[in-house]
Design a protein around this motif. Structure first.
Motif, PDB file in Angstrom:
ATOM      1  N   LYS A 132     -72.390 -76.688 -41.863  1.00 35.41           N
ATOM      2  CA  LYS A 132     -73.228 -77.701 -42.696  1.00 35.41           C
ATOM      3  C   LYS A 132     -72.460 -77.977 -44.004  1.00 35.41           C
ATOM      4  N   GLN A 133     -72.078 -77.290 -44.266  1.00 34.02           N
ATOM      5  CA  GLN A 133     -71.424 -78.324 -45.096  1.00 34.02           C
ATOM      6  C   GLN A 133     -69.802 -80.071 -44.617  1.00 34.02           C
ATOM      7  N   ILE A 134     -69.619 -79.466 -43.935  1.00 32.15           N
ATOM      8  CA  ILE A 134     -68.281 -80.055 -43.226  1.00 32.15           C
ATOM      9  C   ILE A 134     -69.498 -81.444 -43.014  1.00 32.15           C
ATOM     10  N   ARG A 135     -70.205 -81.140 -41.713  1.00 31.11           N
ATOM     11  CA  ARG A 135     -72.051 -82.499 -41.296  1.00 31.11           C
ATOM     12  C   ARG A 135     -72.205 -83.004 -42.392  1.00 31.11           C
ATOM     13  N   ASP A 136     -71.927 -82.674 -44.004  1.00 28.44           N
ATOM     14  CA  ASP A 136     -73.164 -82.989 -45.365  1.00 28.44           C
ATOM     15  C   ASP A 136     -71.451 -83.667 -45.428  1.00 28.44           C
ATOM     16  N   LEU A 137     -70.529 -83.545 -45.469  1.00 32.73           N
ATOM     17  CA  LEU A 137     -69.539 -84.526 -45.947  1.00 32.73           C
ATOM     18  C   LEU A 137     -69.115 -85.242 -45.100  1.00 32.73           C
ATOM     19  N   LEU A 138     -69.347 -85.189 -43.163  1.00 34.45           N
ATOM     20  CA  LEU A 138     -68.881 -85.944 -43.214  1.00 34.45           C
ATOM     21  C   LEU A 138     -69.887 -87.583 -43.021  1.00 34.45           C
ATOM     22  N   ASP A 139     -71.336 -86.869 -43.369  1.00 37.26           N
ATOM     23  CA  ASP A 139     -72.081 -88.036 -43.504  1.00 37.26           C
ATOM     24  C   ASP A 139     -71.507 -88.830 -45.120  1.00 37.26           C
ATOM     25  N   GLU A 140     -70.727 -88.228 -46.094  1.00 31.81           N
ATOM     26  CA  GLU A 140     -70.798 -88.644 -47.110  1.00 31.81           C
ATOM     27  C   GLU A 140     -69.876 -89.777 -47.278  1.00 31.81           C
ATOM     28  N   TYR A 141     -68.622 -89.270 -46.451  1.00 33.71           N
ATOM     29  CA  TYR A 141     -67.799 -90.234 -46.420  1.00 33.71           C
ATOM     30  C   TYR A 141     -66.696 -89.935 -45.185  1.00 33.71           C
ATOM     31  N   LYS A 142     -67.326 -91.229 -45.272  1.00 35.18           N
ATOM     32  CA  LYS A 142     -66.864 -92.494 -43.469  1.00 35.18           C
ATOM     33  C   LYS A 142     -65.240 -93.166 -43.062  1.00 35.18           C
ATOM     34  N   ASN A 143     -64.604 -92.611 -44.695  1.00 38.79           N
ATOM     35  CA  ASN A 143     -63.470 -92.891 -43.995  1.00 38.79           C
ATOM     36  C   ASN A 143     -62.417 -90.993 -43.236  1.00 38.79           C
ATOM     37  N   ILE A 144     -62.961 -90.582 -43.667  1.00 37.63           N
ATOM     38  CA  ILE A 144     -62.300 -88.888 -42.875  1.00 37.63           C
ATOM     39  C   ILE A 144     -61.765 -88.932 -40.975  1.00 37.63           C
ATOM     40  N   VAL A 145     -60.728 -88.784 -41.344  1.00 41.75           N
ATOM     41  CA  VAL A 145     -59.873 -88.805 -40.064  1.00 41.75           C
ATOM     42  C   VAL A 145     -59.427 -87.366 -38.630  1.00 41.75           C
ATOM     43  N   ALA A 146     -60.189 -86.280 -39.823  1.00 40.29           N
ATOM     44  CA  ALA A 146     -59.356 -85.625 -39.053  1.00 40.29           C
ATOM     45  C   ALA A 146     -60.306 -84.190 -40.621  1.00 40.29           C
ATOM     46  N   ILE A 147     -59.988 -82.699 -39.687  1.00 41.54           N
ATOM     47  CA  ILE A 147     -60.311 -81.738 -40.536  1.00 41.54           C
ATOM     48  C   ILE A 147     -59.046 -80.578 -39.836  1.00 41.54           C
ATOM     49  N   GLY A 148     -59.300 -79.652 -41.248  1.00 41.90           N
ATOM     50  CA  GLY A 148     -57.793 -78.906 -41.328  1.00 41.90           C
ATOM     51  C   GLY A 148     -58.509 -77.540 -41.222  1.00 41.90           C
ATOM     52  N   LEU A 149     -58.298 -76.492 -40.595  1.00 44.00           N
ATOM     53  CA  LEU A 149     -59.065 -74.956 -40.824  1.00 44.00           C
ATOM     54  C   LEU A 149     -57.791 -73.897 -41.118  1.00 44.00           C
ATOM     55  N   ALA A 150     -58.141 -73.998 -42.491  1.00 41.36           N
ATOM     56  CA  ALA A 150     -57.241 -72.604 -42.640  1.00 41.36           C
ATOM     57  C   ALA A 150     -57.646 -71.177 -42.242  1.00 41.36           C
ATOM     58  N   LEU A 151     -57.182 -70.498 -42.319  1.00 43.57           N
ATOM     59  CA  LEU A 151     -57.342 -69.367 -41.757  1.00 43.57           C
ATOM     60  C   LEU A 151     -56.227 -67.831 -41.996  1.00 43.57           C
ATOM     61  N   PRO A 152     -56.872 -66.808 -42.187  1.00 45.44           N
ATOM     62  CA  PRO A 152     -56.031 -65.397 -42.629  1.00 45.44           C
ATOM     63  C   PRO A 152     -55.617 -64.830 -40.923  1.00 45.44           C
ATOM     64  N   GLY A 153     -53.987 -64.048 -41.167  1.00 47.45           N
ATOM     65  CA  GLY A 153     -52.897 -64.230 -40.404  1.00 47.45           C
ATOM     66  C   GLY A 153     -53.110 -62.226 -40.249  1.00 47.45           C
ATOM     67  N   PRO A 154     -52.843 -62.059 -39.327  1.00 50.79           N
ATOM     68  CA  PRO A 154     -51.992 -62.759 -38.182  1.00 50.79           C
ATOM     69  C   PRO A 154     -53.579 -63.796 -37.420  1.00 50.79           C
ATOM     70  N   TYR A 155     -52.969 -64.950 -36.707  1.00 50.44           N
ATOM     71  CA  TYR A 155     -54.036 -65.560 -35.856  1.00 50.44           C
ATOM     72  C   TYR A 155     -53.714 -66.327 -34.898  1.00 50.44           C
ATOM     73  N   LEU A 156     -53.539 -65.492 -33.725  1.00 50.57           N
ATOM     74  CA  LEU A 156     -53.525 -66.162 -32.467  1.00 50.57           C
ATOM     75  C   LEU A 156     -53.836 -67.204 -32.257  1.00 50.57           C
ATOM     76  N   ARG A 157     -52.953 -68.560 -31.751  1.00 46.80           N
ATOM     77  CA  ARG A 157     -52.919 -69.724 -32.240  1.00 46.80           C
ATOM     78  C   ARG A 157     -53.692 -70.060 -30.813  1.00 46.80           C
ATOM     79  N   LYS A 158     -53.230 -69.202 -29.372  1.00 47.93           N
ATOM     80  CA  LYS A 158     -53.043 -69.914 -27.992  1.00 47.93           C
ATOM     81  C   LYS A 158     -54.872 -69.082 -27.574  1.00 47.93           C
ATOM     82  N   GLU A 159     -55.155 -68.049 -28.231  1.00 48.78           N
ATOM     83  CA  GLU A 159     -57.055 -67.683 -27.891  1.00 48.78           C
ATOM     84  C   GLU A 159     -57.787 -67.906 -29.308  1.00 48.78           C
TER      85      GLU A 159
END
Length: 405
Positions: A132-159
């Motif tokens: 919901k917070q991400i959607r609110d920001l997408l509504d507020e800021y029209k020039n967003i081109v991408a989203i990055g998400l940082a997760l604690p590891g070990p993160y199995l990127r293929k899965e």
């Protein structure tokens, strides 16, 4: 005959995009640059650069900014990256908290918000809040081109799963790729938190250029590292390369949730540090504290004020971080190690001890050439790193991600 499964190659369009990417990334590092300077840095003719830059100007990614003086007082037209027209959302997910911020691709922060949650809180509720917070920001800021998400590891990127996060078993089965890949009309790029921190330091840290390799050593709720070598993250087969937090420093030590014994994380995380601090310095914790980083800072402040017990605790954790640096040096041969997250707030209290341990336990010809620094990023490196994940990806393919703006 043995079947060849993968063949790497580049066609003309690939090379053109690589050159566009190189120009955009040069401008991301330099406030203003001329075509001649870019040509020299890239080793291409000025005619080639003029053609490539013309396309980027048409896209609206680059602008001309008037006359600047070059070598020999030559007057040339300056170029700048239109960073403010291309924004990214960075999302940091960790134990106890998630944070979301909006940045432009030069690293300028526009807004950020932090939300705490319990380790036993329903995962669906937490994810719904985040989305919901991400959607609110997408509504507020029209020039967003991408989203990055940082997760604690070990993160199995293929899965798309976190293999193991201490004290958060309910999150092990969440598939973050499935949760986010079709959730928004913007691409979502996911990376392990220490890798994100490494990208933040690589893109936005003040470490001088040229820079061949950088290792980010995350020492906070978890302990891990991210390695950028020759402009690329070192990932490994499953995406869990450089998980230094689960390298044993005592094979007879306590059992870690990962199954190993005596993992570095058991001795140098904020959890380990605060557990011992509360036993030996209970008077520091009588008043409530806002978060665990602030709790650690109480101990650091006491050490700075001369409290001998606090100084001993800080010295001890600095030694453990030093052991981690020794491992990183021997394993990855970095040009620079940048230490970040909660424990790095001790700064000048821990750095001399870390360097002493490294000098004592590595070959002098090696240790003397490695710079070890405390992160000076004013923004949480992992949140900044989440933005850097998106920035890194869009700058590598400017025609694909920045064209619409």
């Amino acid at each position: 005959m043995r079947r060849i499964e993968e063949v790497a190659g580049n066609n003309t369009s690939d090379l053109t995009e690589m050159n566009r990417s190189a120009i955009v990334r040069i401008l991301q590092q330099k406030e203003v640059c001329t075509r001649a300077e870019i040509a020299k840095l890239m080793g291409l003719t000025q005619a080639s650069i003029t053609k490539l830059v013309g396309y980027l100007i048409e896209m609206g990614v680059v602008s001309e900014v008037g006359i600047v003086k070059g070598n020999g007082n030559r007057r040339s037209i300056g170029l700048r990256l239109n960073a403010e027209k291309n924004l990214v959302i960075g999302v940091k997910f960790s134990r106890h908290v998630f944070a979301i911020g909006v940045f432009d691709i030069s690293g300028k922060l526009y807004t950020q918000k932090e939300t705490e949650f319990g380790l036993d809180e329903n995962t669906g509720i937490v994810l719904a809040q985040m989305k919901k917070q991400i959607r609110d920001l997408l509504d507020e800021y029209k020039n967003i081109v991408a989203i990055g998400l940082a997760l604690p590891g070990p993160y199995l990127r293929k899965e798309g799963r976190i293999a193991m996060v201490t004290r958060m078993p309910s999150w092990h089965n969440i598939n973050f790729i499935e949760e986010f890949e079709n959730e928004f009309d913007k691409p979502v790029f996911i990376e392990q938190d220490a890798n994100a921190g490494a990208l933040a330091e690589w893109w936005f840290g003040d470490h001088g250029r040229p820079l061949s390799s950088l290792t980010y050593f995350l020492v906070g709720e978890g302990v891990g590292s991210g390695v950028v070598d020759n402009d690329r993250l070192l990932l490994g087969y499953q995406g869990i390369a450089s998980e230094v937090g689960h390298i044993s420093i005592d094979y007879n030590g306590p059992v870690c949730e990962c199954g190993n014994r005596g993992c570095l994380e058991l001795y140098s995380s904020t959890t380990a540090f605060l557990k011992e601090a509360k036993l030996k310095l209970p008077e520091l914790f009588r008043d409530k504290y806002e978060n665990r980083t602030m709790a650690c800072e109480r101990v650091f402040d006491a050490a700075r004020s001369g409290n001998t017990k606090a100084k001993a605790l800080v010295e001890k954790i600095a030694e453990y971080i030093g052991y981690g640096c020794v491992t990183l040096i021997n394993a990855y041969d970095p040009e620079i190690i940048v230490i970040g997250d909660s424990i790095s707030k001790a700064d000048e209290l821990i750095l001399p001890t870390i360097k002493r341990i490294v000098e004592e336990r590595t070959i002098p010809e090696v240790s003397s050439r490695v710079r070890i620094k405390i992160s000076k990023l004013s923004i949480d490196p992992t949140l900044y790193g989440a933005a850097a994940i998106a920035t890194d990806r869009v700058l590598r393919k400017p025609s694909e991600y920045l064209f619409a703006n």
